[in-house]
Design an enzyme around this catalytic site. Structure first.
Site, mmCIF file in Angstrom:
data_model
loop_
_atom_site.group_PDB
_atom_site.id
_atom_site.type_symbol
_atom_site.label_atom_id
_atom_site.label_comp_id
_atom_site.label_asym_id
_atom_site.label_seq_id
_atom_site.Cartn_x
_atom_site.Cartn_y
_atom_site.Cartn_z
ATOM 1 N N LYS A 86 -19.767 -3.022 10.879
ATOM 2 C CA LYS A 86 -18.682 -3.988 11.062
ATOM 3 C C LYS A 86 -17.540 -3.453 11.916
ATOM 4 O O LYS A 86 -16.953 -4.171 12.687
ATOM 5 C CB LYS A 86 -18.114 -4.401 9.698
ATOM 6 N N ARG A 104 -2.642 -6.545 -7.942
ATOM 7 C CA ARG A 104 -1.611 -7.575 -7.792
ATOM 8 C C ARG A 104 -1.802 -8.740 -8.751
ATOM 9 O O ARG A 104 -0.845 -9.341 -9.199
ATOM 10 C CB ARG A 104 -1.610 -8.127 -6.357
ATOM 11 N N HIS A 156 0.839 -1.201 0.000
ATOM 12 C CA HIS A 156 0.000 0.000 0.000
ATOM 13 C C HIS A 156 0.877 1.255 0.000
ATOM 14 O O HIS A 156 0.608 2.212 -0.743
ATOM 15 C CB HIS A 156 -0.915 0.027 1.229
ATOM 16 N N SER A 166 -3.497 -7.845 2.594
ATOM 17 C CA SER A 166 -3.905 -7.673 3.994
ATOM 18 C C SER A 166 -4.521 -8.941 4.554
ATOM 19 O O SER A 166 -4.261 -9.307 5.709
ATOM 20 C CB SER A 166 -4.897 -6.516 4.106
#
Length: 153
Positions: free
Chosen positions: A46, A95, A22, A132
């Site tokens: 959340k 990616r 990132h 992540s």
């Protein structure tokens, strides 16, 4: 020059955690834009406020030495944030082919909804394995993930 007159890009994501990949995207985006806003998306149902605040603080430490970078939290549609900030583009890192297909759909939707441009920066080969979700899994099993996180995070 005011913030709105700068060529601004929004780099949205959950960044849980914010990785060296990132950070690389942020640095490279600064070569294209005057201002990059790292926008931490949060879903009120959340995320707890404490989790989001911890993430914001961590990202601010990681990008602290970079001129032209701001970090903020947001909820709602990214296209709305782009308009609110007067940004000219969304920046996304890709990616894999799966990432590309997802990002292409999002870019098309943002373009149709708000006329938002998306700039895709491909991950450097040595960083393309880092995600992540992988880091969260490694951490869950007690593995050291520090080499995948910015040093001052």
């Amino acid at each position: 020059m005011t913030a709105r007159s700068l060529r601004t890009a929004v780099f949205p994501g959950t960044f849980n955690p914010f990785t060296v990949g990132h950070l690389d995207i942020v640095r490279r985006a600064l070569n294209l834009f005057d201002r990059v806003v790292v926008a931490v998306g949060c879903n009120i149902s959340k995320d707890t406020a404490a989790m989001v605040e911890t993430r914001l603080e961590s990202i601010r430490k990681a990008v602290g030495s970079l001129d032209g970078v701001e970090v903020t939290a947001y909820s709602g549609m990214t296209a709305d944030l782009v308009r609110e900030l007067g940004a000219v583009a969304v920046v996304r890192g890709v990616r894999t082919v799966a990432d590309y297909e997802y990002e292409r759909q999002m870019a098309d939707a943002n373009g149709m909804i708000e006329g938002v441009e998306t700039v895709v920066l491909f991950a450097r080969p040595e960083l393309s394995v880092i995600s992540s979700s992988l880091l969260r899994e490694l951490a869950h099993y007690g593995r050291d993930i520090s080499r995948f996180l910015p040093e001052n995070q």
